[in-house]
Scaffold this motif. Structure first.
Motif, short mmCIF file in Angstrom:
data_model
loop_
_atom_site.label_atom_id
_atom_site.label_comp_id
_atom_site.label_asym_id
_atom_site.label_seq_id
_atom_site.Cartn_x
_atom_site.Cartn_y
_atom_site.Cartn_z
N PRO A 1 0.83 -1.20 0.00
CA PRO A 1 0.00 0.00 0.00
C PRO A 1 0.87 1.25 0.00
CG PRO A 1 -0.81 -1.59 1.60
CD PRO A 1 0.50 -2.11 1.12
N HIS B 1 5.25 -1.42 2.67
CA HIS B 1 4.57 -0.36 1.93
C HIS B 1 5.45 0.11 0.78
CE1 HIS B 1 2.30 -0.01 5.75
NE2 HIS B 1 1.34 0.47 5.01
N THR C 1 -5.04 6.02 -5.34
CA THR C 1 -5.13 6.54 -3.97
C THR C 1 -3.81 6.27 -3.26
OG1 THR C 1 -6.02 4.50 -3.03
CG2 THR C 1 -7.62 6.14 -3.83
N SER D 1 -1.93 6.90 1.01
CA SER D 1 -1.95 7.52 2.33
C SER D 1 -0.86 8.59 2.37
CB SER D 1 -1.73 6.48 3.43
OG SER D 1 -2.85 5.62 3.53
N ASP E 1 -11.10 11.77 -2.98
CA ASP E 1 -11.15 10.42 -3.52
C ASP E 1 -9.77 9.82 -3.73
OD1 ASP E 1 -10.89 12.48 -5.49
OD2 ASP E 1 -11.25 11.00 -7.07
N ARG E 2 -8.69 10.62 -3.59
CA ARG E 2 -7.34 10.12 -3.83
C ARG E 2 -6.59 9.81 -2.53
NH1 ARG E 2 -5.74 11.52 -9.19
NH2 ARG E 2 -4.04 10.01 -8.86
N GLU F 1 -6.33 7.86 1.17
CA GLU F 1 -6.80 6.79 2.05
C GLU F 1 -6.85 7.26 3.50
OE1 GLU F 1 -7.96 3.82 1.39
OE2 GLU F 1 -7.58 3.77 -0.78
N ARG F 2 -5.68 7.51 4.07
CA ARG F 2 -5.57 7.94 5.46
C ARG F 2 -4.39 8.90 5.57
NH1 ARG F 2 -8.72 3.97 8.21
NH2 ARG F 2 -8.04 4.65 10.25
N ALA G 1 -10.98 12.16 5.50
CA ALA G 1 -10.00 11.07 5.57
C ALA G 1 -9.60 10.82 7.03
CB ALA G 1 -8.76 11.41 4.75
N LEU H 1 -2.53 3.42 9.56
CA LEU H 1 -2.81 3.08 8.17
C LEU H 1 -3.47 1.71 8.06
CD1 LEU H 1 0.23 4.49 6.16
CD2 LEU H 1 -1.81 5.64 7.05
#
Length: 267
Positions: free
Chosen positions: A25, A50, A87, A89, A109-110, A112-113, A209, A265
């Protein structure tokens, strides 16, 4: 850890220096003002699980010197698009936190956290006498073309903070921040373009977010006030204080910072 790969990302009127390492991620790391990607060295262990992307803002480090006014959040969009990320974080410190908040407002929308250390929420209003005093010292040094004096005032403001003397701060952290700041000043003192801001502060309620806001115990009252207000008004935000730390929380207490990033995350 995999080898770090460097690249240049095209933006209007220039390019951004960026590095990428790891897989999984994606996390984008956004540095504080005057610093660069090196302030995130302690976070490179996150590349174990990540994809880490860190880049230098315009007029910082190895990126282009700005010749026109620009919105930093639009450069962040260029970074995500370059790496073909729908997307990601965001993890930011200070100026990088302000860019992250702006981006999350404009492109929800892009994102995550987010984990944001000592973030600004534009427009930032400084009130702390300690901060104002050091801003004046920076302006005096600037007028005198005294790069050493300017950077020392910056270090006292953003690394030492109002509750410590320089010799009470880890000398290696201070040296690294000094080197990054001096590189930025030497490379980009001819900049004719500046940062443009959106009014984020009046719209904090719109940033949905999930966000961890971190402030160092030894920070200025301004940063405590800004983070506290953001935590109260953002619908999915939590506020944490790192004991014994100033503004460079992710450098001063990297293990706690990395544990927080992983935990937050992961949801």
């Amino acid at each position: 850890m995999d080898a770090i790969e460097s690249t240049k990302i095209q933006v209007p009127d220039g390019e951004l220096y960026a590095e990428v390492v790891g897989s999984g991620p994606p996390i984008v790391l956004l540095h504080a003002g005057y610093l660069g990607v090196g302030m995130w060295d302690e976070q490179l262990e996150l590349a174990e699980d990540h994809q880490l992307i860190r880049y230098e803002a315009r007029s910082h480090g190895r990126s282009s010197t700005a010749t026109c006014d620009h919105h930093p959040y639009q450069d962040l969009l260029a970074v995500l698009d370059h790496f073909q990320l729908e997307t990601a974080s965001l993890v930011g410190n200070s100026m990088g936190g302000a860019t992250s908040l702006t981006f999350a407002l404009e492109h929800p929308d892009r994102v995550e956290r987010m984990v944001l250390f000592g973030p600004g929420a534009p427009p930032v209003e400084f009130q702390d006498p300690f901060v104002l005093e050091h801003h004046r010292a920076q302006e005096v040094a600037k007028q005198a073309m005294d790069a050493d004096g300017y950077v020392e005032a910056l270090l006292q403001l953003a690394v030492d903070g109002p509750h410590r003397e320089p010799d009470q701060v880890d000398p290696e952290i201070r040296r690294r921040c000094r080197d990054m700041a001096m590189t930025t000043i030497m490379n980009h003192h001819t900049a004719t373009g500046g940062l443009l801001e959106l009014d984020v502060r009046s719209r904090l309620e719109q940033i949905a977010a999930p966000t961890a806001l971190v402030v160092g115990e030894l920070e200025s009252t301004d940063l405590h006030r800004i983070a506290g207000e953001a935590a109260r008004r953002m619908p999915n935000a939590e506020l944490l204080e790192f004991a014994g730390c100033g503004h460079m929380t992710n450098m001063e207490d990297p293990q706690r910072a990395n544990d927080l990033i992983r935990r937050h995350l992961a949801g």
